[in-house]
Design a protein around this motif. Structure first.
Motif, PDB file in Angstrom:
ATOM      1  N   GLY A  32       0.831  -1.211   0.000  1.00  0.00           N
ATOM      2  CA  GLY A  32       0.000   0.000   0.000  1.00  0.00           C
ATOM      3  C   GLY A  32       0.864   1.258   0.000  1.00  0.00           C
ATOM      4  O   GLY A  32       2.088   1.180   0.166  1.00  0.00           O
ATOM      5  N   ALA A  33       0.219   2.398  -0.176  1.00  0.00           N
ATOM      6  CA  ALA A  33       0.939   3.677  -0.215  1.00  0.00           C
ATOM      7  C   ALA A  33       1.607   3.964   1.121  1.00  0.00           C
ATOM      8  O   ALA A  33       1.097   3.590   2.184  1.00  0.00           O
ATOM      9  N   LEU A  34       2.743   4.640   1.063  1.00  0.00           N
ATOM     10  CA  LEU A  34       3.435   5.071   2.281  1.00  0.00           C
ATOM     11  C   LEU A  34       2.600   6.139   2.997  1.00  0.00           C
ATOM     12  O   LEU A  34       1.779   6.808   2.357  1.00  0.00           O
ATOM     13  N   PRO A  35       2.839   6.344   4.296  1.00  0.00           N
ATOM     14  CA  PRO A  35       2.139   7.442   4.977  1.00  0.00           C
ATOM     15  C   PRO A  35       2.395   8.770   4.270  1.00  0.00           C
ATOM     16  O   PRO A  35       3.486   8.983   3.723  1.00  0.00           O
ATOM     17  N   LYS A  36       1.389   9.647   4.294  1.00  0.00           N
ATOM     18  CA  LYS A  36       1.450  10.916   3.544  1.00  0.00           C
ATOM     19  C   LYS A  36       2.708  11.741   3.843  1.00  0.00           C
ATOM     20  O   LYS A  36       3.326  12.294   2.943  1.00  0.00           O
ATOM     21  N   THR A  37       3.083  11.809   5.139  1.00  0.00           N
ATOM     22  CA  THR A  37       4.233  12.641   5.488  1.00  0.00           C
ATOM     23  C   THR A  37       5.520  12.097   4.862  1.00  0.00           C
ATOM     24  O   THR A  37       6.390  12.858   4.437  1.00  0.00           O
ATOM     25  N   TYR A  38       5.610  10.759   4.797  1.00  0.00           N
ATOM     26  CA  TYR A  38       6.801  10.154   4.192  1.00  0.00           C
ATOM     27  C   TYR A  38       6.794  10.375   2.678  1.00  0.00           C
ATOM     28  O   TYR A  38       7.833  10.642   2.074  1.00  0.00           O
ATOM     29  N   GLN A  39       5.595  10.296   2.085  1.00  0.00           N
ATOM     30  CA  GLN A  39       5.478  10.599   0.652  1.00  0.00           C
ATOM     31  C   GLN A  39       5.973  12.021   0.379  1.00  0.00           C
ATOM     32  O   GLN A  39       6.730  12.275  -0.563  1.00  0.00           O
ATOM     33  N   GLU A  40       5.519  12.954   1.239  1.00  0.00           N
ATOM     34  CA  GLU A  40       5.902  14.367   1.049  1.00  0.00           C
ATOM     35  C   GLU A  40       7.415  14.551   1.143  1.00  0.00           C
ATOM     36  O   GLU A  40       8.018  15.295   0.376  1.00  0.00           O
ATOM     37  N   TYR A  41       8.016  13.838   2.089  1.00  0.00           N
ATOM     38  CA  TYR A  41       9.474  13.917   2.282  1.00  0.00           C
ATOM     39  C   TYR A  41      10.196  13.442   1.009  1.00  0.00           C
ATOM     40  O   TYR A  41      11.117  14.102   0.521  1.00  0.00           O
ATOM     41  N   ILE A  42       9.738  12.297   0.482  1.00  0.00           N
ATOM     42  CA  ILE A  42      10.381  11.738  -0.722  1.00  0.00           C
ATOM     43  C   ILE A  42      10.182  12.684  -1.921  1.00  0.00           C
ATOM     44  O   ILE A  42      11.108  12.934  -2.701  1.00  0.00           O
ATOM     45  N   LEU A  43       8.975  13.220  -2.039  1.00  0.00           N
ATOM     46  CA  LEU A  43       8.686  14.084  -3.199  1.00  0.00           C
ATOM     47  C   LEU A  43       9.408  15.437  -3.099  1.00  0.00           C
ATOM     48  O   LEU A  43       9.752  16.038  -4.108  1.00  0.00           O
ATOM     49  N   LYS A  44       9.663  15.891  -1.894  1.00  0.00           N
ATOM     50  CA  LYS A  44      10.450  17.134  -1.707  1.00  0.00           C
ATOM     51  C   LYS A  44      11.884  16.916  -2.184  1.00  0.00           C
ATOM     52  O   LYS A  44      12.479  17.763  -2.851  1.00  0.00           O
ATOM     53  N   LYS A  45      12.421  15.755  -1.805  1.00  0.00           N
ATOM     54  CA  LYS A  45      13.786  15.417  -2.236  1.00  0.00           C
ATOM     55  C   LYS A  45      13.817  15.290  -3.765  1.00  0.00           C
ATOM     56  O   LYS A  45      14.775  15.714  -4.420  1.00  0.00           O
ATOM     57  N   ALA A  46      12.745  14.699  -4.318  1.00  0.00           N
ATOM     58  CA  ALA A  46      12.661  14.524  -5.777  1.00  0.00           C
ATOM     59  C   ALA A  46      12.676  15.897  -6.462  1.00  0.00           C
ATOM     60  O   ALA A  46      13.321  16.097  -7.496  1.00  0.00           O
ATOM     61  N   GLU A  47      11.983  16.864  -5.841  1.00  0.00           N
ATOM     62  CA  GLU A  47      11.905  18.209  -6.423  1.00  0.00           C
ATOM     63  C   GLU A  47      13.303  18.850  -6.490  1.00  0.00           C
ATOM     64  O   GLU A  47      13.673  19.462  -7.482  1.00  0.00           O
ATOM     65  N   LYS A  48      14.063  18.648  -5.421  1.00  0.00           N
ATOM     66  CA  LYS A  48      15.435  19.195  -5.396  1.00  0.00           C
ATOM     67  C   LYS A  48      16.262  18.560  -6.502  1.00  0.00           C
ATOM     68  O   LYS A  48      17.063  19.213  -7.167  1.00  0.00           O
ATOM     69  N   LYS A  89      -4.878  -6.688  -1.018  1.00  0.00           N
ATOM     70  CA  LYS A  89      -5.341  -6.922   0.361  1.00  0.00           C
ATOM     71  C   LYS A  89      -6.296  -5.797   0.764  1.00  0.00           C
ATOM     72  O   LYS A  89      -6.150  -4.665   0.313  1.00  0.00           O
ATOM     73  N   LYS A  90      -7.242  -6.125   1.615  1.00  0.00           N
ATOM     74  CA  LYS A  90      -8.233  -5.151   2.093  1.00  0.00           C
ATOM     75  C   LYS A  90      -7.514  -3.988   2.793  1.00  0.00           C
ATOM     76  O   LYS A  90      -6.490  -4.201   3.444  1.00  0.00           O
ATOM     77  N   ASP A  91      -8.038  -2.781   2.628  1.00  0.00           N
ATOM     78  CA  ASP A  91      -7.525  -1.594   3.320  1.00  0.00           C
ATOM     79  C   ASP A  91      -6.134  -1.142   2.866  1.00  0.00           C
ATOM     80  O   ASP A  91      -5.515  -0.321   3.539  1.00  0.00           O
ATOM     81  N   ARG A  92      -5.615  -1.707   1.781  1.00  0.00           N
ATOM     82  CA  ARG A  92      -4.329  -1.210   1.277  1.00  0.00           C
ATOM     83  C   ARG A  92      -4.562   0.197   0.714  1.00  0.00           C
ATOM     84  O   ARG A  92      -5.494   0.402  -0.071  1.00  0.00           O
ATOM     85  N   ARG A  93      -3.709   1.141   1.117  1.00  0.00           N
ATOM     86  CA  ARG A  93      -3.928   2.533   0.694  1.00  0.00           C
ATOM     87  C   ARG A  93      -3.496   2.765  -0.756  1.00  0.00           C
ATOM     88  O   ARG A  93      -2.486   2.230  -1.191  1.00  0.00           O
ATOM     89  N   HIS A  94      -4.260   3.611  -1.470  1.00  0.00           N
ATOM     90  CA  HIS A  94      -3.947   3.944  -2.863  1.00  0.00           C
ATOM     91  C   HIS A  94      -2.917   5.060  -2.921  1.00  0.00           C
ATOM     92  O   HIS A  94      -2.793   5.857  -1.994  1.00  0.00           O
ATOM     93  N   TYR A  95      -2.206   5.129  -4.063  1.00  0.00           N
ATOM     94  CA  TYR A  95      -1.233   6.217  -4.279  1.00  0.00           C
ATOM     95  C   TYR A  95      -1.368   6.773  -5.688  1.00  0.00           C
ATOM     96  O   TYR A  95      -1.409   6.019  -6.657  1.00  0.00           O
ATOM     97  N   THR A  96      -1.453   8.090  -5.801  1.00  0.00           N
ATOM     98  CA  THR A  96      -1.211   8.772  -7.080  1.00  0.00           C
ATOM     99  C   THR A  96      -0.384  10.011  -6.752  1.00  0.00           C
ATOM    100  O   THR A  96      -0.450  10.530  -5.628  1.00  0.00           O
ATOM    101  N   ASN A  97       0.396  10.480  -7.718  1.00  0.00           N
ATOM    102  CA  ASN A  97       1.239  11.645  -7.461  1.00  0.00           C
ATOM    103  C   ASN A  97       0.356  12.857  -7.138  1.00  0.00           C
ATOM    104  O   ASN A  97      -0.545  13.193  -7.926  1.00  0.00           O
ATOM    105  N   PRO A  98       0.595  13.538  -6.007  1.00  0.00           N
ATOM    106  CA  PRO A  98      -0.291  14.623  -5.576  1.00  0.00           C
ATOM    107  C   PRO A  98      -0.263  15.867  -6.471  1.00  0.00           C
ATOM    108  O   PRO A  98      -1.130  16.736  -6.346  1.00  0.00           O
ATOM    109  N   ASN A  99       0.726  15.959  -7.368  1.00  0.00           N
ATOM    110  CA  ASN A  99       0.812  17.147  -8.240  1.00  0.00           C
ATOM    111  C   ASN A  99       0.179  16.917  -9.608  1.00  0.00           C
ATOM    112  O   ASN A  99       0.304  17.752 -10.502  1.00  0.00           O
ATOM    113  N   VAL A 100      -0.479  15.790  -9.765  1.00  0.00           N
ATOM    114  CA  VAL A 100      -1.021  15.431 -11.085  1.00  0.00           C
ATOM    115  C   VAL A 100      -2.516  15.138 -10.962  1.00  0.00           C
ATOM    116  O   VAL A 100      -2.956  14.567  -9.973  1.00  0.00           O
TER     117      VAL A 100
END
Ligand code: FMN
Ligand code: SF4
Ligand code: SF4
Length: 257
Positions: free
Chosen positions: A121-137, A237-248
């Motif tokens: 499932g998708a990573l927790p939102k805060t961890y996603q944000e951390y990874i995407l911030k690094k990606a932006e740099k 599996k049930k309750d697995r969180r979805h992920y899409t890029n938040p800027n798209v």
């Protein structure tokens, strides 16, 4: 002469990276990689390829499209692999595909939060944000390198990729079969966004019902973008969180914006 960036993207990471690079290097158009045959690619100044990593390789559908493109001798080409954990052989795939074309190739990789919902499932939102911030740099840094035509080294497979390589070949051969097992649950509202998004036209409508065929590329667009979370699969599996890029976002025509 302007530049062109071709992207292949299931959940928007590669598209978002393409948008970021476009903004930074300027005078650049974006186009889906699977439509590259509609462009006179050899006439552009810089050509970019941005794609996800699937089982430590470039998705076969993306690699085939790149193989079919005619490039100019001496043309500047950059490749960026969006990867969740291991970039594996992705840049090596590109290097081999372009080896006879005598282009100037720059190789890059950018880590993303990971989207393979049939395995996790998708990573927790805060961890996603951390990874995407690094990606932006990294996008900013890479854009500078592209404009400088900086020489990049070879990006080789890491240890994890080498260890799991035999599993990777097997899994990639099962994409069609795994894809045919997706199904729509009763909360489906028949908006057909999944049909429009599918890059292989693998989803058809029969008497109003959705049917997944065996041409799946495992991009995860149908299951991840469904506005109702109505797409499922026996491996899900049930309750697995979805992920899409938040800027798209996906528009009415099923295109990324
Ligand atoms: C079928 C499949 C296989 C994947 N295999 C890998 C992998 O081997 N290594 C990795 O780092 N990420 C892997 N991922 C994660 C994606 O490469 C990553 O989430 C990427 O950012 C998705 O890009 P997109 O949003 O442009 O589709 C895989 C994803 C899918 C759907
Ligand atoms: S995107 Fe979701 S709600 Fe729309 S048709 Fe597909 S499964 Fe149904
Ligand atoms: S069926 Fe779904 S996962 Fe498979 S290629 Fe089409 S959109 Fe991607």
């Amino acid at each position: 002469m302007s530049n062109v960036i071709f992207y292949f993207s299931g959940t928007g990471d590669s598209y978002s990276i393409a948008k970021g690079i476009q903004k930074k290097i300027g005078d650049t158009i974006l186009a889906p990689l699977l439509k590259a045959k509609d462009y006179k690619v050899a006439e552009y100044n810089i050509v970019g390829f941005i794609f996800p990593v699937y089982y430590v390789h470039v998705p076969q559908i993306a690699l085939s499209a790149i193989n079919d493109i005619s490039l100019r001798k001496g043309q500047q080409v950059f490749a960026i692999a969006a990867y969740g954990g291991s970039w594996g052989y992705a840049l090596q795939d590109i290097r081999e595909a372009l080896s006879g074309k005598e282009v100037i190739l720059q190789e890059y990789k950018i880590r993303t939060p990971g989207n393979y919902i049939l395995e996790y499932g998708a990573l927790p939102k805060t961890y996603q944000e951390y990874i995407l911030k690094k990606a932006e740099k990294q996008i900013n840094k890479i854009s500078g390198f592209i404009l400088e035509v900086k020489k990049t080294g070879y990006i080789k497979p890491n240890l994890i990729a080498r260890i799991f390589h035999s599993r990777s070949n097997k899994q990639r051969s099962l994409f069609g079969e795994i894809g045919s097992k997706f199904y729509a649950k009763e909360q489906c509202v028949h908006c057909y966004q999944c049909v429009k998004l599918c890059p292989t036209k693998n989803i058809t409508i029969s008497n109003g019902n959705l049917i997944w065929g065996n041409k799946c590329a495992q991009c995860m667009a149908c299951i991840q973008w469904c506005p109702q979370n109505a797409v499922s699969h026996p491996l899900m599996k049930k309750d697995r969180r979805h992920y899409t890029n938040p800027n798209v976002v996906v528009n009415q025509s099923g295109e990324f914006e």
